[in-house]
Design a protein around this motif. Structure first.
Motif, PDB file in Angstrom:
ATOM      1  N   ILE A 176       0.861  -1.184   0.000  1.00 28.24           N
ATOM      2  CA  ILE A 176       0.000   0.000   0.000  1.00 28.24           C
ATOM      3  C   ILE A 176       0.894   1.230   0.000  1.00 28.24           C
ATOM      4  O   ILE A 176       2.025   1.186   0.465  1.00 28.24           O
ATOM      5  N   GLU A 177       0.369   2.287  -0.558  1.00 31.29           N
ATOM      6  CA  GLU A 177       1.061   3.578  -0.561  1.00 31.29           C
ATOM      7  C   GLU A 177       0.264   4.517   0.333  1.00 31.29           C
ATOM      8  O   GLU A 177      -0.936   4.721   0.105  1.00 31.29           O
ATOM      9  N   VAL A 194      -7.365   2.776   2.619  1.00 31.54           N
ATOM     10  CA  VAL A 194      -6.519   3.287   1.530  1.00 31.54           C
ATOM     11  C   VAL A 194      -7.349   3.318   0.251  1.00 31.54           C
ATOM     12  O   VAL A 194      -8.249   2.511   0.066  1.00 31.54           O
ATOM     13  N   LYS A 198      -4.177   2.804  -4.487  1.00 31.13           N
ATOM     14  CA  LYS A 198      -2.964   2.800  -3.654  1.00 31.13           C
ATOM     15  C   LYS A 198      -2.683   1.411  -3.063  1.00 31.13           C
ATOM     16  O   LYS A 198      -1.763   1.243  -2.270  1.00 31.13           O
ATOM     17  N   PHE A 199      -3.488   0.426  -3.448  1.00 32.49           N
ATOM     18  CA  PHE A 199      -3.326  -0.966  -3.008  1.00 32.49           C
ATOM     19  C   PHE A 199      -2.873  -1.788  -4.209  1.00 32.49           C
ATOM     20  O   PHE A 199      -3.465  -1.704  -5.286  1.00 32.49           O
ATOM     21  N   HIS A 238      -7.681  -7.761   3.750  1.00 31.77           N
ATOM     22  CA  HIS A 238      -8.270  -6.469   3.401  1.00 31.77           C
ATOM     23  C   HIS A 238      -9.726  -6.649   2.999  1.00 31.77           C
ATOM     24  O   HIS A 238     -10.181  -7.783   2.811  1.00 31.77           O
ATOM     25  N   GLN A 293     -12.441   2.640  -1.632  1.00 31.08           N
ATOM     26  CA  GLN A 293     -11.375   2.327  -0.674  1.00 31.08           C
ATOM     27  C   GLN A 293     -11.358   0.856  -0.291  1.00 31.08           C
ATOM     28  O   GLN A 293     -12.401   0.198  -0.291  1.00 31.08           O
ATOM     29  N   TYR A 294     -10.159   0.400   0.026  1.00 30.57           N
ATOM     30  CA  TYR A 294      -9.982  -0.859   0.742  1.00 30.57           C
ATOM     31  C   TYR A 294      -9.602  -0.479   2.165  1.00 30.57           C
ATOM     32  O   TYR A 294      -8.999   0.568   2.400  1.00 30.57           O
ATOM     33  N   VAL A 303      -7.240  -2.187   5.047  1.00 29.95           N
ATOM     34  CA  VAL A 303      -6.198  -3.201   5.159  1.00 29.95           C
ATOM     35  C   VAL A 303      -6.042  -3.588   6.626  1.00 29.95           C
ATOM     36  O   VAL A 303      -6.093  -2.729   7.508  1.00 29.95           O
TER      37      VAL A 303
END
Length: 115
Positions: free
Chosen positions: A17-18, A44, A48-49, A81, A90-91, A93
């Protein structure tokens, strides 16, 4: 921005992830499923995943309105997740799956009303 790596227990499912601040906006949910999992989560954006390995090892579980999709490893059973019901972009995590992350004290984790 920093990149954090994560995995299930058996490491068949790996991801990155970022994120800006890994401990910002972490939460627990009070819905019946999340209470049983007891997981601290980090939201996130889906973009971004990045799933690195284990797509074939991921099973998913949907319930109630069938919006949120919870993913877990079909080998070790660890939830990694889920796609959020509140925000499908979104996810969330499982913070415990991330490498070198220490879960903060309970008072620093917000509770959301998912029930």
């Amino acid at each position: 921005m920093s990149i954090k790596s994560g995995s299930c227990h058996c490491k068949k499912v790996t991801f990155q992830i970022e994120v800006e601040n890994i401990l910002e906006n972490i939460y627990r949910c009070d819905c019946s499923l999340c209470k049983k999992k007891g997981i601290v989560m980090k939201p996130v954006r889906i973009e971004k995943f990045k799933l690195l390995a284990g797509k074939n090892n991921l099973n998913s579980y949907k319930w109630n309105k069938k919006i949120a999709e919870h993913f877990f490893c079909n080998i070790c059973g660890v939830y990694t997740h889920h796609q959020r019901r509140r925000d499908a972009t979104q996810y969330s995590v499982n913070l415990g799956c991330l490498e070198a992350i220490e879960i903060p004290e309970e008072k620093e984790i917000q509770w959301i009303d998912g029930s």
